[in-house]
Design a protein around this motif. Structure first.
Motif, PDB file in Angstrom:
ATOM      1  N   ARG A 130       0.962  -1.283  -0.162  1.00 31.41           N
ATOM      2  CA  ARG A 130      -0.140   0.015  -0.017  1.00 31.41           C
ATOM      3  C   ARG A 130       0.855   1.231   0.028  1.00 31.41           C
ATOM      4  O   ARG A 130      -0.019   2.343   0.331  1.00 31.41           O
ATOM      5  N   LYS A 163      -5.311   7.624   8.787  1.00 31.74           N
ATOM      6  CA  LYS A 163      -5.035   6.229   9.055  1.00 31.74           C
ATOM      7  C   LYS A 163      -3.647   5.789   8.597  1.00 31.74           C
ATOM      8  O   LYS A 163      -3.152   6.374   7.638  1.00 31.74           O
ATOM      9  N   ARG A 174      -1.285  -8.608   8.074  1.00 28.16           N
ATOM     10  CA  ARG A 174      -1.459  -7.145   8.918  1.00 28.16           C
ATOM     11  C   ARG A 174      -2.184  -7.017   9.762  1.00 28.16           C
ATOM     12  O   ARG A 174      -2.357  -6.332  10.954  1.00 28.16           O
ATOM     13  N   MET A 207      -8.131   6.470  12.279  1.00 31.32           N
ATOM     14  CA  MET A 207      -8.588   4.971  12.268  1.00 31.32           C
ATOM     15  C   MET A 207      -7.411   4.053  12.881  1.00 31.32           C
ATOM     16  O   MET A 207      -5.973   4.391  12.561  1.00 31.32           O
ATOM     17  N   TYR A 210      -4.562  -2.272  12.007  1.00 31.17           N
ATOM     18  CA  TYR A 210      -4.961  -3.543  12.317  1.00 31.17           C
ATOM     19  C   TYR A 210      -3.605  -4.427  13.225  1.00 31.17           C
ATOM     20  O   TYR A 210      -3.979  -5.064  14.237  1.00 31.17           O
ATOM     21  N   ASP A 242      -9.759  -0.124  12.418  1.00 29.71           N
ATOM     22  CA  ASP A 242      -9.890  -0.394  10.891  1.00 29.71           C
ATOM     23  C   ASP A 242     -10.736  -1.844  10.989  1.00 29.71           C
ATOM     24  O   ASP A 242     -11.093  -2.300  11.917  1.00 29.71           O
ATOM     25  N   TRP A 243     -11.002  -2.005   9.711  1.00 29.84           N
ATOM     26  CA  TRP A 243     -12.380  -2.875   9.324  1.00 29.84           C
ATOM     27  C   TRP A 243     -12.010  -4.310  10.139  1.00 29.84           C
ATOM     28  O   TRP A 243     -11.347  -5.006   9.446  1.00 29.84           O
ATOM     29  N   SER A 370      -9.024  -1.076  -1.033  1.00 25.50           N
ATOM     30  CA  SER A 370     -10.087   0.263  -0.556  1.00 25.50           C
ATOM     31  C   SER A 370      -9.544   1.451  -1.092  1.00 25.50           C
ATOM     32  O   SER A 370     -10.306   2.596  -0.929  1.00 25.50           O
ATOM     33  N   TRP A 420     -12.084  -7.471  -4.145  1.00 26.76           N
ATOM     34  CA  TRP A 420     -12.895  -6.040  -4.162  1.00 26.76           C
ATOM     35  C   TRP A 420     -13.530  -5.609  -5.185  1.00 26.76           C
ATOM     36  O   TRP A 420     -14.022  -4.421  -5.384  1.00 26.76           O
TER      37      TRP A 420
HETATM   38  C1  BGC Z   1      -8.453  -0.843   5.001  1.00 28.52           C
HETATM   39  C2  BGC Z   1      -8.696   0.728   5.357  1.00 28.52           C
HETATM   40  C3  BGC Z   1     -10.189   0.908   4.799  1.00 28.52           C
HETATM   41  C4  BGC Z   1     -11.167   0.153   5.498  1.00 28.52           C
HETATM   42  C5  BGC Z   1     -12.638   0.308   4.897  1.00 28.52           C
HETATM   43  C6  BGC Z   1      -9.420  -1.766   5.308  1.00 28.52           C
HETATM   44  O1  BGC Z   1      -9.465  -3.091   4.921  1.00 28.52           O
HETATM   45  O2  BGC Z   1      -7.178  -0.984   5.869  1.00 28.52           O
HETATM   46  O3  BGC Z   1      -7.867   1.512   4.647  1.00 28.52           O
HETATM   47  O4  BGC Z   1     -10.458   2.288   5.016  1.00 28.52           O
HETATM   48  O5  BGC Z   1     -10.646  -1.076   5.003  1.00 28.52           O
HETATM   49  O6  BGC Z   1     -12.768   0.252   3.452  1.00 28.52           O
END
Ligand code: BGC
Length: 721
Positions: A130, A163, A174, A207, A210, A242-243, A370, A420
């Motif tokens: 990233r 973030k 991660r 944010m 992880y 984070d998600w 993302s 994605w």
């Molecule tokens: C990513 C974030 C992103 C979030 C929402 C996560 O997998 O690390 O950067 O904002 O997903 O899509």
């Protein structure tokens, strides 16, 4: 605050818990789509108190939402801006603010409340998947770029989210990897950019990352989220995870992670439970106090009462995409970095160009995951060349078009859709042209342009192998043959690097006459490239990250951790010696150093004056355009600290400036201020400015220092973190 306390007093415990946990990943696992389809997250509404569902969407290169919706004829395209590493290459705060404003307007007009950007992890290693989404290896550049961007976004009445906090410098494992890093490296390198952004731009949200940080998940790390972020830096927004990060929602709330996103972690991980249930249970059992919950809710509401959804803003779904396309073009135009030029660039208008490389058609606009975007169009390099009426080899272009079409129909090279929803195209062999065709092109045309492309993305790191960090054999063969045939005809060759993070260049760069780093410039890519080639744009970008000579030179040799086949732990052995701090201190020569970039004109630096004024170091100097084309120059101020008790890098970036467009002969006088506090190193407990002689080094890059002077700090200065 009174109003918030009043709302708080009316909320039931369950409603409060709902406010701190998202509704589940919208549009997946049977969850309904967000009101804004494609948004990454949404909060629970509490209709009886007029609290709406708030919408959160990615990401750094543009607002990521679905461009189309079921049973809806309208479209919801957004602008694809250049990736962050390219935005940082502009070193232009005003431009970053403009990009932020444009993106913020799209956020607001599409009904979103918080943009999940900017991402600002440090480029610890060139292979982080990233890196394209992150600004720099240097925290000052990263923090300044983020601050300007956040200001722009938030000027539109919506929130930004810095973030991933913190030390999320790899994609490999991660979600679990334990990052072991000293407090000094954390504070001087990994936290610093966030600190700058929090203090200068007051982002609505942060944010948490992880990864674990020294044994604890960042989202469950009270030291990080309460002590450093809130107490020391004065952050007054809210923190979201984070998600699906972390493993314990109760610990998250206690640690100061106010919002748990996206909610319903059990939908992706069978070991997890419903967060709402878990939190309710902990409250009942006295394992979590209602005060902690109240604090999280207060933090969230304090911010979101200012959000468009709370105010009932009637969004148009019609952001000004036309004017934002111009912003995307401008940003890309200033982010192109000219790496090599032996007089081949720019081309004059009659130059007949032969374009090689499949990337001229399958141009990479940005990375995957993302941080991807869904723009109305992406202008490929070939389209840009056509649109700008450049003279080019049409027969060669058709050969490429046919080749790509044919290959993409085969099983091996068919585009595949990743998780994605992005079409991933396996790399095509680049050496398919018979030598005689290349010879023919060399006879017919004046110059060759070879496009080399790379893509990377969320969820995986790049590899130090051919076809990724190194050129593949077929790419190298193409460059060699094209160079030979064109040079035989006395003609030159330019390589365009359409990449999102450094690749190896040192072993092949001497084969060609010019190298333009055009990064992944978003939807306007082809136009930008064509305009740089013909000199309508004079490149003014400089590298925000070092291009090492070889992967074996990279200081973060522990990347991506141990054990190698499934890293659980990554120890940052290089400590503070990240990027140029390492290369400069240990005498390792990079291919292209931090801050490097050429121009079609020349600049002279003169009249350095420095003065200490109270707690401020004032620096002024003059830059003059001494060449014969208008251009902008990025100058950088490095400080070399005296040898004292604490080991220090050879030099560190403390300030920078980009001139306005200077016409030939024109000068700009530059005035910069550096708080003395910024010269401090962290000694494990406190920030210390040691006494002694400091050198001010003003450069066109970190290794092209044009002006120097010294000043004395008498008596050590100490600052509490
Ligand atoms: C990513 C974030 C992103 C979030 C929402 C996560 O997998 O690390 O950067 O904002 O997903 O899509």
């Amino acid at each position: 605050m009174e109003r918030i306390d009043e709302i708080l007093s009316q909320l039931t415990t369950e409603e409060k818990v709902k406010l701190v946990v998202g509704v589940g990943l919208p549009g997946l696992f049977g969850n309904p789509h967000s009101r804004v389809a494609g948004a990454a997250g949404e909060t629970h509404p509490i209709p009886r108190l007029g609290i709406p569902a708030f919408v959160l969407a990615d990401g750094p290169a543009g607002l990521r939402i679905n461009p189309t919706r079921e049973n809806d004829e309208n479209t919801y395209y957004t602008t694809a801006f250049p990736v962050e590493i390219m935005l940082a290459s502009t070193w232009n705060r005003d431009l970053l603010e403009e990009v932020g404003k444009a993106m913020g307007e799209e956020v607001r007009e599409y009904g979103v409340d918080v943009l999940l950007a900017p991402a600002m992890n440090i480029h610890r290693n060139p292979l982080c998947g990233r890196n394209f989404e992150y600004y720099s290896e240097d925290p000052v550049l990263s923090g300044e770029m983020a601050s300007a961007f956040v200001k722009g976004v938030q000027s539109q009445g919506v929130g930004a989210c810095i973030k991933h906090f913190v030390a999320n410098n790899q994609e490999t494992n991660r979600m679990v990897v334990d990052t072991i890093v000293s407090e000094r490296a954390l504070r001087e390198i990994y936290l610093k950019g966030f600190e700058i952004a929090v203090k200068k731009a007051r982002p609505w949200t942060v944010m948490s990352a992880y990864n674990k940080l020294n044994g604890k998940y960042c989202s469950q790390n009270e030291w990080l989220l309460k002590k450093v972020l809130r107490e020391e830096w004065g952050f007054d927004g809210f923190v979201m995870s984070d998600w699906y990060a972390g493993d314990n929602p109760v610990e998250q709330l206690k640690a100061g992670n106010d919002m748990i996103m996206p909610g319903k972690a059990y939908q992706v991980n069978t070991e997890r439970r419903d967060e709402i249930e878990e939190i309710m249970e902990a409250l009942k059992e006295g394992k979590l106090s209602e005060e902690v919950l109240d604090e999280c809710v207060r933090n969230i509401l304090k911010v979101l009462v200012n959000a468009p959804s709370f105010k009932g803003y009637r969004y148009s779904n019609k952001p000004d995409l036309e004017s934002h396309a111009e912003v995307a073009y401008k940003a890309g135009a200033e982010g192109v970095v000219l790496l090599e030029n032996n007089g081949v660039l720019p081309f004059d208008e009659n130059t007949h160009v032969a374009v090689f490389g499949t990337g001229q058609i399958e141009t990479i606009k940005g990375g995957t995951g993302s941080g991807d975007t869904h723009p109305r169009y992406t202008i490929s390099i070939l389209e840009g060349i056509k649109e700008r009426n450049m003279k080019f080899d049409e027969e060669l272009a058709s050969t490429y078009e046919e080749y790509i079409k044919k290959m993409r129909e085969t099983e091996e090279y068919k585009p595949r859709t990743d998780s994605w929803g992005t079409a991933i195209k396996p790399k095509l062999p680049e050496n398919f042209l018979p030598e005689k065709e290349i010879k023919k092109a060399a006879k017919k045309n004046d110059v060759a342009v070879v496009v080399i492309s790379r893509i990377s993305g969320e969820g995986y790191d790049r590899k130090p192998v051919k076809g990724d960090f190194y050129l593949s054999d077929d790419e190298l063969e193409l460059i060699k043959t094209v160079s030979k045939e064109f040079h035989d005809q006395g003609k030159k060759v330019v390589v365009l690097l359409n990449i999102g993070s450094p690749i190896e260049v040192a072993s092949w760069r001497d084969l060609v006459d010019g190298i333009l780093l055009v990064w992944q410039a978003g939807q306007e890519m082809g136009r930008i490239v064509a305009d740089v080639l013909v000199g309508k744009i004079n490149p003014s970008g400089k590298l925000p990250t070092t291009f090492p000579k070889d992967y074996s030179d990279v200081p973060s040799w522990t990347f991506p951790g141990e054990p190698k086949d499934n890293p659980q732990r990554v120890v940052y052995e290089e400590d503070i010696y990240v990027g140029y701090r390492y290369y400069d201190t240990f005498g390792v020569e990079p291919a292209y150093e931090f801050g490097y970039g050429l121009s079609y004109t020349k600049f002279e630096y003169k009249d350095l004056k420095i003065a200490i004024d109270g707690d401020i170091l004032r620096v002024s100097y003059t830059i003059t355009n001494t060449g014969n084309r208008a251009g902008k120059e990025v100058s950088q101020v490095y400080i070399k600290a005296p040898k004292g008790k604490i080991d220090k890098p050879f030099q560190e970036l403390k300030a920078f400036h980009k001139t306005k467009l200077l016409n030939p002969g024109e000068s700009e006088k530059i005035f910069l201020e550096i708080p003395l506090r910024d010269l401090a190193s962290f000694d494990g407990k406190e920030w210390v400015v040691e006494s002694g002689e400091y050198e001010v080094r003003v450069g066109a890059s970190s290794r092209d220092i044009r002006l120097r002077d010294i000043f004395l700090v008498e008596g050590e200065k100490r600052f509490k973190p």
